[in-house]
Design a protein around this motif. Structure first.
Motif, mmCIF file in Angstrom:
data_model
loop_
_atom_site.group_PDB
_atom_site.id
_atom_site.type_symbol
_atom_site.label_atom_id
_atom_site.label_comp_id
_atom_site.label_asym_id
_atom_site.label_seq_id
_atom_site.Cartn_x
_atom_site.Cartn_y
_atom_site.Cartn_z
ATOM 1 N N SER A 819 106.966 -87.621 61.743
ATOM 2 C CA SER A 819 105.712 -87.960 62.429
ATOM 3 C C SER A 819 105.527 -87.149 63.707
ATOM 4 N N LYS A 820 106.653 -86.706 64.319
ATOM 5 C CA LYS A 820 106.563 -85.965 65.575
ATOM 6 C C LYS A 820 106.361 -84.464 65.360
ATOM 7 N N ILE A 821 107.140 -83.874 64.444
ATOM 8 C CA ILE A 821 107.109 -82.404 64.318
ATOM 9 C C ILE A 821 106.519 -81.941 63.000
ATOM 10 N N GLY A 822 106.195 -82.863 62.104
ATOM 11 C CA GLY A 822 105.572 -82.488 60.851
ATOM 12 C C GLY A 822 106.560 -82.445 59.697
ATOM 13 N N ILE A 823 106.071 -82.786 58.524
ATOM 14 C CA ILE A 823 106.936 -82.844 57.352
ATOM 15 C C ILE A 823 107.416 -81.463 56.944
ATOM 16 N N ASP A 824 106.623 -80.442 57.220
ATOM 17 C CA ASP A 824 107.009 -79.091 56.793
ATOM 18 C C ASP A 824 108.246 -78.602 57.536
ATOM 19 N N ARG A 825 108.360 -78.905 58.821
ATOM 20 C CA ARG A 825 109.518 -78.446 59.592
ATOM 21 C C ARG A 825 110.781 -79.217 59.216
ATOM 22 N N VAL A 826 110.617 -80.522 58.927
ATOM 23 C CA VAL A 826 111.794 -81.295 58.521
ATOM 24 C C VAL A 826 112.248 -80.873 57.136
ATOM 25 N N ILE A 827 111.295 -80.645 56.236
ATOM 26 C CA ILE A 827 111.638 -80.190 54.884
ATOM 27 C C ILE A 827 112.355 -78.841 54.948
ATOM 28 N N ALA A 828 111.900 -77.990 55.872
ATOM 29 C CA ALA A 828 112.543 -76.671 56.007
ATOM 30 C C ALA A 828 114.003 -76.807 56.394
ATOM 31 N N GLY A 829 114.345 -77.842 57.114
ATOM 32 C CA GLY A 829 115.723 -78.070 57.495
ATOM 33 C C GLY A 829 116.609 -78.445 56.340
ATOM 34 N N CYS A 830 115.995 -78.825 55.200
ATOM 35 C CA CYS A 830 116.786 -79.181 54.020
ATOM 36 C C CYS A 830 116.996 -77.982 53.105
ATOM 37 N N GLU A 831 116.243 -76.900 53.368
ATOM 38 C CA GLU A 831 116.435 -75.725 52.520
ATOM 39 C C GLU A 831 117.770 -75.048 52.856
ATOM 40 N N MET A 832 118.184 -74.177 52.011
ATOM 41 C CA MET A 832 119.473 -73.493 52.188
ATOM 42 C C MET A 832 119.426 -72.568 53.393
ATOM 43 N N PRO A 871 101.622 -91.168 52.920
ATOM 44 C CA PRO A 871 100.408 -90.497 53.432
ATOM 45 C C PRO A 871 100.699 -89.108 53.996
ATOM 46 N N LEU A 872 101.837 -88.946 54.697
ATOM 47 C CA LEU A 872 102.185 -87.632 55.241
ATOM 48 C C LEU A 872 102.515 -86.648 54.126
ATOM 49 N N LEU A 873 103.235 -87.134 53.117
ATOM 50 C CA LEU A 873 103.580 -86.275 51.988
ATOM 51 C C LEU A 873 102.319 -85.835 51.240
ATOM 52 N N SER A 874 101.368 -86.762 51.045
ATOM 53 C CA SER A 874 100.126 -86.432 50.346
ATOM 54 C C SER A 874 99.340 -85.382 51.111
ATOM 55 N N ALA A 875 99.259 -85.566 52.426
ATOM 56 C CA ALA A 875 98.533 -84.586 53.246
ATOM 57 C C ALA A 875 99.201 -83.217 53.164
ATOM 58 N N TYR A 876 100.522 -83.196 53.161
ATOM 59 C CA TYR A 876 101.274 -81.941 53.058
ATOM 60 C C TYR A 876 101.044 -81.289 51.691
ATOM 61 N N ALA A 877 100.993 -82.118 50.639
ATOM 62 C CA ALA A 877 100.846 -81.589 49.278
ATOM 63 C C ALA A 877 99.457 -81.008 49.034
ATOM 64 N N LYS A 878 98.463 -81.436 49.796
ATOM 65 C CA LYS A 878 97.101 -80.961 49.583
ATOM 66 C C LYS A 878 96.932 -79.493 49.966
ATOM 67 N N GLU A 879 97.920 -78.937 50.667
ATOM 68 C CA GLU A 879 97.813 -77.527 51.055
ATOM 69 C C GLU A 879 97.935 -76.588 49.857
ATOM 70 N N SER A 880 98.411 -77.115 48.750
ATOM 71 C CA SER A 880 98.370 -76.440 47.445
ATOM 72 C C SER A 880 98.929 -75.029 47.456
ATOM 73 N N ASN A 881 100.229 -74.923 47.581
ATOM 74 C CA ASN A 881 100.887 -73.642 47.330
ATOM 75 C C ASN A 881 102.144 -73.908 46.512
ATOM 76 N N SER A 882 102.816 -72.855 46.182
ATOM 77 C CA SER A 882 103.950 -72.982 45.252
ATOM 78 C C SER A 882 105.062 -73.845 45.826
ATOM 79 N N ILE A 883 105.253 -73.805 47.140
ATOM 80 C CA ILE A 883 106.321 -74.614 47.747
ATOM 81 C C ILE A 883 106.014 -76.097 47.567
#
Length: 1680
Positions: A819-832, A871-883
């Motif tokens: 909620s503070k820094i965005g789902i994309d930045r936290v998800i990036a921390g889970c990548e290799m 709701p945050l995941l849905s908003a993130y998914a609407k950006e519609s790219n391969s990731i």
């Protein structure tokens, strides 16, 4: 007449003196047409003002002679023709009133100074013969004044028009010829003038004061009036006492402007009276006596008493206790006193009254301070009396308010006298009582005084100047207070010991007083003395010790109040320079030593010590400063850290012990405790202090490791608790015993949202300060999120239910980071990340695994997956790219695999039918399946995935359903719930505004799959032969899930969502038939619960999709089962109602106990029967829809089932559904009557089964009148405390409404057969109303109020609720209830025959008792102010939409004569929907209550408001109403040999022609464009053989009938015709109203005087008796 004058021209001069008298007189005729004609013709004859004035001057003598002759007329000599007495009386009053007005105006024109001449203001030069005319006018006026006995007979006239005109003449005489009032007549004339104050007719007020009755203009003139009254006519103080008493009684407290004007006038008049006492008294003693009497009787006994007791019966009793009752008060009835005392006084009234009072006191002080003694004595007595009695809160609060007003209006203006003269003596006299009292309000009295005047001034007044009052009872340790003792000695010897006494009710108030006494000059010394007093006797630097609990509690409270006092001082002065504004000012060495001692103490601990520590430390919220130095804070928090470390270092887990050792070494803190000490209690004590001072840690951020060490220790304790729960199965008994206390401790104290928030703050600070770029941030987040033994919990190869609750706090941390820094930045921390930066032993969780883990965790402290992550995941998914697409697919795969493995174990079959309610999704226990369902729902709902994705998933699931030839049981169990979600995008039945959409993509595949599943279900045995182990339930659940329903628009719009093939329909029908056909006959009812559930759901699907295939046996089977299931719910609800009824009859418990008992009664331990009944209702409602559809299309699919039999069964089921509604309503109604607060328990219980009650409501709305009639009768026969009507009102006006249920209650109440008994109380009086006809009306009581009694629930709404609602929010439920009540009342009126007596009496009740404030409420929702604005600003767009709704509804209601359409669309409550209902109600009120609305409209004082309301009405309501009126008149059968009516629609005119015996007349009724808001105009266009008097009478009669009619004009015209038919038949007219038929209730004169034999209307007599205050005959004056 104008044309005549114009044509005659100059020849008029020959006859001017003859004509001018009647010409001038005619200009004041009460008939506007006559007066206007006279004025226009005079202007035509003399266009210039100068010429008109010259004509009047020329004819002065002739005009006065004509007017004198008129004044000599009597009704007997008025006409030489034979005429009726009443006609002559009518003509006489018109002649006299017009003559007097002509005389008054003539005097103003001829005698007034030039600028004040009415109508001749623009004449700049004096006319030639003006002085001669002025002399003649004065002579004639004095002669008329004397000859007609000063016009006293006219002042006593019963006609208000004559009295009004007489007031005008007297006013003109006093202004223009003051010498006419001399010593000979002054006594008589002044008595008459002063008697005018008794004038109650508002039509006379304009002529009395020239200001149209406006208090805002009248009041300021009162002091001028007093100044102009001759002193000799006053007669001492009696006049002034009566003057002020009557002035007070006539005040209005409702309008702010009137109040302000009144109090200003009252103050001016009162001070004027005191200052001018020498006018009416000789000598100093009599003047002083006069002033004292006025102060005592007016200021004290009226103003002060009202200020103290207004609205408080208890305060009145306290003030009156021990005092003699005033003789004037004894004459007032007890009920009257109660009404006065219970009047709801607005706070502004008390503020304005108090201000007036204070300003009067100031004026008296300036005039003569000795006069204040009367009030001072009264104030002291009041204060002493209040303080000596219990329940004195109201009086004390008023005295406090008085002191605050003194401060505001006197002290802040540098006036010191209130202390020395008023407050000081009062406090000195009452201090001993205050000191001995334990009432907080009593102590607050002294505190407020100190805050106003300052501590030193109060002490000086009370103890030094007031010594004579207090010396006998003030002492300390046996020594009386001496004169030499100064402020500090009194503070130390008296106030400190008293205020710091042991705990009691007034402790808090005494401490506030003690702090208020802190003087700026002595602040440090005083505060030090207080602290020493509390602590010093228990602690010294030589013998350190722990404070006892009582003193710790006292200090804690004192410190909290000191913190508040500090803020007050800072706010008051606007700076921090004053003593006590800063926390440093409150420091004390004893505080620090005590706090350190407490922090180092050992068990046992008390709550008081925790409170003491928290109050010193501050930090409960941000911005609360500490009272300790930084060094002391460090020592205390180090001790807290030590206590926490002592807990974690003895943990049974080695990793916790190791962490504790590391923390201990880093901070260099030694932890050594005796083994006998309770470690858990020590840690809990430390945590409680931390909880109350958390934000104080921020001040120690720079301390090496202290803050991080404390927070790390808390984190360790929480993780130990989580781990203990996760591995408790592997512990032996000994280990379990050791960890049990620690585990409980962790659960109760540590799991909270505050820890996660703090951890999130740490992480964000670390990311900000350490990370240089995105790679650094990803690496740090990777370390945080990487897998270990305890993380993740769900997404692991060997998931265990025992670990399922161990990660909530960690997920809470992740959620907050997202909620503070965005789902994309936290998800990036889970990548290799960069492999070189990782140790080989660490595994990395992919972003999809993290998403799945969070969804499976479902809930965590402070949030949940549904409310936050999805709701945050849905908003993130609407950006519609391969990731994003890859993330969603991988997450789906994880959740689906988990569901296929574990889902079958944690699922429970849903009892409810489609769609699956959200609470049942919540109820899915298995975390993977629950996560999968919510994940899919969110993505399909947000249109992130569409039909193609849905079809792919269905194919995937179908392929996974079979493992070779075997059925995948887990897949079969989860498939029904998944199918529910996956079908939505295929058929669009969840899309608002769309119907059934067939998806071509899915057509063949879905159809073939459904057929396969149906055939599989058909291969199973019937439900009645239930066998376990054959997957019967799962396959039937799957088949049922394949036939969804569209629920757009609620239950009433329920319909199949799919179009199925004939093959599917036949197979589905066979499946239904298979359940009916069993060996040995038909299965009418199945006992097994699982069978009932499946059968009820199968019936819904069958009725929805293949009902056209049903045979009569199928219908029998269906309806018999439905009746049984619904009946089971009815029995449950009836039991609840009976138990509630019995509980109220037998119980006298308090509210809490009663609520507990009610909750037990309404508790449904097994909800399955309700859910099955819900399914049964759903099937039944589908059947009702099919029946309606068949009737609409004139088709006969139900021909196999006899219509009579079907109707009978339908009515029996609907009767049962109605009983469900009545049962829940009766329970609430019973509690409303006895325990109103407990009624909400019943209302809230319905929300647990909202869908069930919505279906009940839909059934009720579709019920027949026969079913409603039977249900009502059966409920009344039941014999409970409340019946069916009360139950419906309880639901309609419930505090916790379910919209559809409210609509159902309204539907039943507003339709027959219930409507006829829903509005009026069923008593003897109302029975008479229903039964009465014209012949037995006379037997009823005269009082209209006694004839009609609304239901209790309605009467309050109609009579009083609108006044309260005016102040509420526009969406308040009270407003909705009020509008619904009026909707019912209007519906009932519409249902009554137009000419029925019961309708007339009900209308009369509304006219007399219903407050017109309902219309004010309606127009709060109709923003007519923007109706005439051509272009609106953006901010007015919403208002424009609201107005549009109201306008449309008003037009529709007036056109259709119904407002049900607006009630049906009312819910959910929104501003525009309430506006629509308001518009509809207004439209119908115009139709059925036009005179009532017109009366309200005519009382509007704001011209702009009335203009826009009229414009709104003219546009939206009047056209259909006018068209309807004209249509009704055209259809009405008026025509006979004497009477005919014609209608002109283009001119909006009705011509009524009445002929009788060679006489006749034409009356034209013209409808104004804003009809019925403006009254109709009636004119006589033709008259034959009818005297002018009778013509005028008939004209007035028609006008009265059409203007007073609350109903159609056709009715009024018909009644008018009957009136004159009766008159020609010889029926006597009523001598009061001069009409045969009463203009309002249409009755005949029946009540005859025994003496003169004249007959009167009962309503006229009632009004006569009420207004005249006599019970004698109006004609002969004999007792009636």
């Amino acid at each position: 007449m104008t044309a005549l004058v114009t044509s005659v021209g100059r020849d008029l001069a020959l006859h001017l003196k003859t004509l001018m008298g009647p010409w001038w007189f005619s200009q004041f005729d009460p008939v506007s047409e006559v007066s206007q004609a006279a004025k226009r013709s005079l202007q035509a004859a003399f266009p210039a003002q100068e010429k008109r004035l010259d004509a009047l001057i020329l004819c002065t003598t002739e005009i006065f002679m004509y007017l004198e002759e008129n004044l000599k007329l009597t009704p007997q000599n008025l006409s030489d023709k034979a005429a009726a007495t009443d006609e002559l009386e009518e003509i006489y009053q018109q002649v006299i009133s017009s003559t007097l007005l002509a005389l008054a105006t003539l005097l103003d024109v001829l005698i007034c100074v030039q600028q004040e001449r009415p109508g001749f203001e623009n004449i700049t030069t004096e006319p030639k013969h003006a002085s001669k005319a002025r002399v003649a006018a004065v002579a004639f006026a004095e002669k008329l004044f004397k000859d007609h006995k000063y016009f006293l007979d006219f002042l006593r006239s019963q006609r208000p028009t004559i009295r009004s005109a007489t007031y005008s003449v007297l006013k003109s005489l006093i202004k223009n010829i003051p010498q006419a009032i001399n010593d000979a007549n002054i006594k008589t004339v002044s008595g008459a003038i002063l008697g005018a104050f008794n004038e109650k007719d508002p039509t006379c007020h304009p002529s009395m004061n020239g200001c149209f009755g406006s208090q805002q203009v009248s009041y300021p003139a009162l002091v001028l009036f007093l100044d102009s009254v001759p002193p000799k006519s006053v007669g001492g103080d009696r006049f002034f006492l009566e003057f002020f008493k009557n002035l007070w009684v006539g005040r209005r407290i409702s309008l702010s402007a009137d109040r302000l004007t009144f109090f200003q006038a009252l103050k001016e008049c009162f001070l004027w009276s005191l200052k001018n006492a020498s006018r009416y008294n000789d000598g100093g003693d009599s003047i002083s006596h006069f002033q004292v009497v006025l102060v005592d009787n007016v200021l004290v006994k009226i103003l002060w008493k009202d200020f103290l007791t207004a609205g408080s019966l208890k305060a009145n009793d306290i003030i009156k206790s021990g005092k003699a009752t005033d003789s004037s008060e004894e004459t007032i009835s007890h009920n009257k006193k109660m009404d006065l005392l219970n009047t709801k006084y607005p706070m502004p009234y008390l503020q304005e009254l108090g201000k007036c009072f204070v300003e009067i006191l100031l004026g008296i002080y300036i005039l003569d301070s000795n006069v204040l003694s009367v009030f001072i004595e009264e104030l002291e007595d009041n204060c002493m009396g209040a303080l000596q009695q219990e329940g004195n809160v109201d009086v004390v609060e008023r005295i406090i308010l008085f002191m605050l007003l003194l401060e505001k209006h006197a002290v802040l203006k540098d006036a010191i006298w209130p202390l020395g003269y008023i407050v000081g003596p009062m406090l000195a006299k009452s201090f001993s009582i205050i000191r001995s009292s334990d009432s907080p309000d009593t102590v607050r009295l002294l505190s407020v005084a100190v805050s106003i005047f300052g501590p030193r001034m109060i002490v000086e007044e009370v103890f030094i100047k007031g010594k004579s009052h207090v010396s006998s009872h003030l002492s300390y340790d046996g020594d009386k207070v001496g004169e030499t003792e100064d402020f500090m000695q009194i503070f130390k010897n008296i106030f400190v010991p008293w205020c710091l006494q042991s705990n009691s009710c007034s402790t808090s108030a005494r401490l506030e007083l003690l702090l208020a006494l802190l003087d700026d000059e002595y602040f440090s010394e005083q505060w030090s003395f207080i602290v020493n007093y509390v602590i010093g006797q228990h602690y010294s630097e030589f013998q350190p010790g722990l404070l006892d609990a009582d003193h710790a509690a006292t200090l804690a409270m004192l410190l909290e109040k000191a913190r508040g006092e500090s803020m007050k001082r800072k706010v008051k002065d606007g700076s921090s320079h004053r003593q006590g504004c800063n926390a440093e000012d409150w420091h004390h060495e004893y505080f620090e030593s005590c706090a350190i001692a407490v922090s180092r103490s050992l068990p046992p601990f008390s709550t008081s010590h925790v409170q003491f520590m928290c109050s010193l430390l501050g930090g409960l919220t941000e911005g609360r400063s500490s009272f300790l130095s930084r060094n002391a804070l460090i020592l205390i928090y180090e001790e807290i850290f030590r206590k926490l470390l002592s807990f974690v270092q003895v943990s049974p887990f080695f990793w916790v012990q190791n962490s504790a050792s590391m923390l201990r070494n880093d901070s260099k803190i030694c932890v050594e405790l005796d083994n006998s000490v309770n470690i858990v209690e020590i840690a809990q004590f430390a945590l409680e202090i931390l909880d109350g001072s958390f934000f104080s840690l921020k001040t120690l951020d720079g301390e090496s490791g202290l803050v991080s060490g404390i927070l790390s220790t808390i984190f360790l304790i929480e993780w130990e608790c989580s781990l203990s729960k996760a591995v408790d199965d592997s512990l032996d008994d000994n280990s379990m015993a050791k960890t049990k206390a620690r585990l409980t401790f962790g659960e109760n104290v540590l799991i909270n949202d505050k820890i996660a928030s703090l951890c999130c703050t740490w992480v964000l600070e670390v990311l900000e300060r350490i990370c240089g770029d995105e790679n650094d941030e990803q690496n740090l987040l990777h370390h945080l999120l990487s897998k270990d033994e305890l993380w993740p919990v769900f997404v692991v190869p060997n998931f265990s239910w025992t670990k399922a609750s161990g990660s909530q706090n960690f997920v809470a941390l992740i959620d907050k980071l997202i909620s503070k820094i965005g789902i994309d930045r936290v998800i990036a921390g889970c990548e290799m990340p960069n492999p070189s930066l990782l140790e080989k032993s660490q595994e990395v969780a992919s972003s999809a695994w993290l998403a799945a883990e969070i969804l499976c965790t479902w809930r965590w402290p402070g949030s949940s997956a549904m409310s936050s992550f999805l709701p945050l995941l849905s908003a993130y998914a609407k950006e519609s790219n391969s990731i994003q697409e890859s993330l969603l697919d991988e997450t789906l795969s994880i959740l689906l695999d988990g569901s296929l493995v574990y889902g079958g174990n944690g699922t429970k079959s849903s009892v409810s039918m489609w769609p699956v309610p959200a609470d049942e999704v919540e109820g899915v226990e298995e975390p993977f399946l629950r996560a999968l369902l919510s994940f899919l729902s969110a993505l399909f709902e947000e249109k992130i995935w569409g039909p193609e994705k849905s079809l792919n998933l269905i194919e995937l699931l179908v392929n996974k359903l079979f493992l070779g030839e075997a059925v995948n049981t887990n897949c079969l169990k989860i498939l029904p719930m998944l199918i529910n979600i996956l079908f939505e995008p295929l058929y669009g039945y969840a899309e608002p505004g769309m119907g059934v959409q067939h998806c071509s993509l899915a057509e063949e595949f879905v159809k073939n799959t459904m057929i396969d599943w149906l055939e599989r279900a058909l291969s199973l045995p019937p439900l009645v032969t239930w066998k376990t182990g054959e997957d019967m339930e799962d396959w039937l659940q799957l088949v049922i899930a394949c036939y969804p329903f569209s629920t757009i628009g609620g239950p009433q719009a329920l319909k199949p969502a799919r179009s199925i093939s004939s093959d599917e329909r036949k197979l589905l029908y066979k499946l239904f038939q298979k359940q009916r056909h069993v060996s040995g006959g038909s299965a009418m009812f199945i006992q097994l619960t699982v069978v009932q559930i499946l059968l009820s759901k199968l019936m819904i699907v069958s009725v929805g999709y293949c009902w056209s295939e049903f045979s009569e046996e199928d219908w029998d089977f269906l309806l018999s089962n439905l009746r049984c299931w619904i009946q089971s719910a009815i029995v449950m609800m009836e039991d609840v109602a009976e138990n509630i009824n019995g509980l109220v009859d037998s119980s006298s418990d308090n509210l809490n106990v009663m609520c507990q008992k009610i909750e037990k009664i309404i508790l449904i331990s097994d909800p399955i029967p309700i859910k099955i009944s819900e399914n049964a209702l759903l099937s039944f409602l589908l059947l009702l829809k099919h029946c309606k559809h068949q009737q609409a299309e004139e088709r006969d699919y139900l021909s196999t089932f006899k219509s009579e039999k079907l109707d009978s069964v339908k009515d029996r089921i609907l009767e049962g559904v109605l009983r469900l509604l009545f049962c829940t309503g009766i329970s609430e109604a019973i509690l409303n009557a006895c325990y109103k607060e407990a009624a909400s328990v019943i209302a809230l219980s319905r929300f647990k089964y909202t869908h069930f009650w919505n279906l009940v409501a839909f059934g009720v709305v579709n019920s027949s009148s026969q079913a409603r009639d039977k249900a009502v009768k059966s409920v009344e026969f039941w014999g409970l405390r409340k019946g069916s009507i009360s139950s419906l009102y309880a639901i309609l006006f419930t505090s916790k409404p379910i919209p559809l249920l409210q609509l159902a209650a309204y539907f039943v109440l507003s339709n027959e057969p219930v409507l006829r008994i829903a509005v009026l109380e069923d008593n003897a009086c109302n029975s008479n109303i229903h039964a009465a006809n014209d012949e037995d009306i006379s037997r009823l009581d005269m009082s209209i109020e006694e004839k009609v009694h609304l239901k209790e629930e309605l009467s309050f709404m109609v009579e009083r609720a609108p006044l309260e609602v005016l102040e509420t929010d526009l969406l308040a439920h009270q407003r909705v209830n009020l509008f619904l009540a009026w909707s019912l009342l209007i519906s009932h009126l519409l249902s009554l025959p137009s000419s029925s007596s019961q309708r007339e009496r009900l209308i009369q009740y509304i006219q007399d008792s219903a407050t017109p404030a309902i219309l004010d409420c309606l127009f709060q929702h109709i923003p007519v102010e923007i109706f005439m604005v051509p272009s609106l600003k953006k901010k007015d767009a919403e208002l424009s939409g609201v107005l549009s709704e109201a306008s449309s509804a008003a037009t529709c209601a007036t056109t259709t004569g119904s407002l049900l359409f607006s009630v049906e669309s009312l819910w959910p409550i929104k501003l525009e929907k309430i506006s629509s209902l308001a518009g509809a109600i207004y439209g119908l009120m115009l139709q059925v209550l036009p005179a009532y609305v017109r009366g309200w409209f005519s009382d509007l004082r704001d011209r702009n408001t009335s203009a826009v309301i009229e414009s709104f009405t003219k546009t939206c309501c009047s056209p259909p109403l006018i068209a309807n009126e004209l249509s009704q008149i055209k259809k009405a059968n008026f025509r006979d040999e004497n009477f005919s009516v014609s209608v002109s629609k283009s001119a909006n005119e009705i011509v009524a022609t009445y002929t009788k015996d060679e006489t006749g007349m034409d009356l034209v009724i013209r409808l104004p464009a804003s009809y019925p808001l403006r009254p109709v105009d009636v004119d006589c266009t033709r008259s034959l053989g009818i005297s002018e008097t009778k013509q005028r009478k008939w004209l007035m009669s028609m006008m009265l009938f059409v203007r007073n009619q609350n109903g159609a004009l056709a009715e009024a015209i018909g009644i008018w015709k009957r009136n004159f038919d009766k008159e020609f038949e010889g029926v006597e007219e009523c001598p009061i109203c001069y009409s045969v038929i009463h203009t309002t209730n249409h009755s005949l004169p029946r009540l005859a005087c025994k003496t003169c034999k004249h007959k009167f209307h009962s309503a006229c007599l009632y009004k006569w008796f009420s207004t005249s205050h006599k019970s004698s005959c109006p004609l002969c004056q004999s007792p009636f």
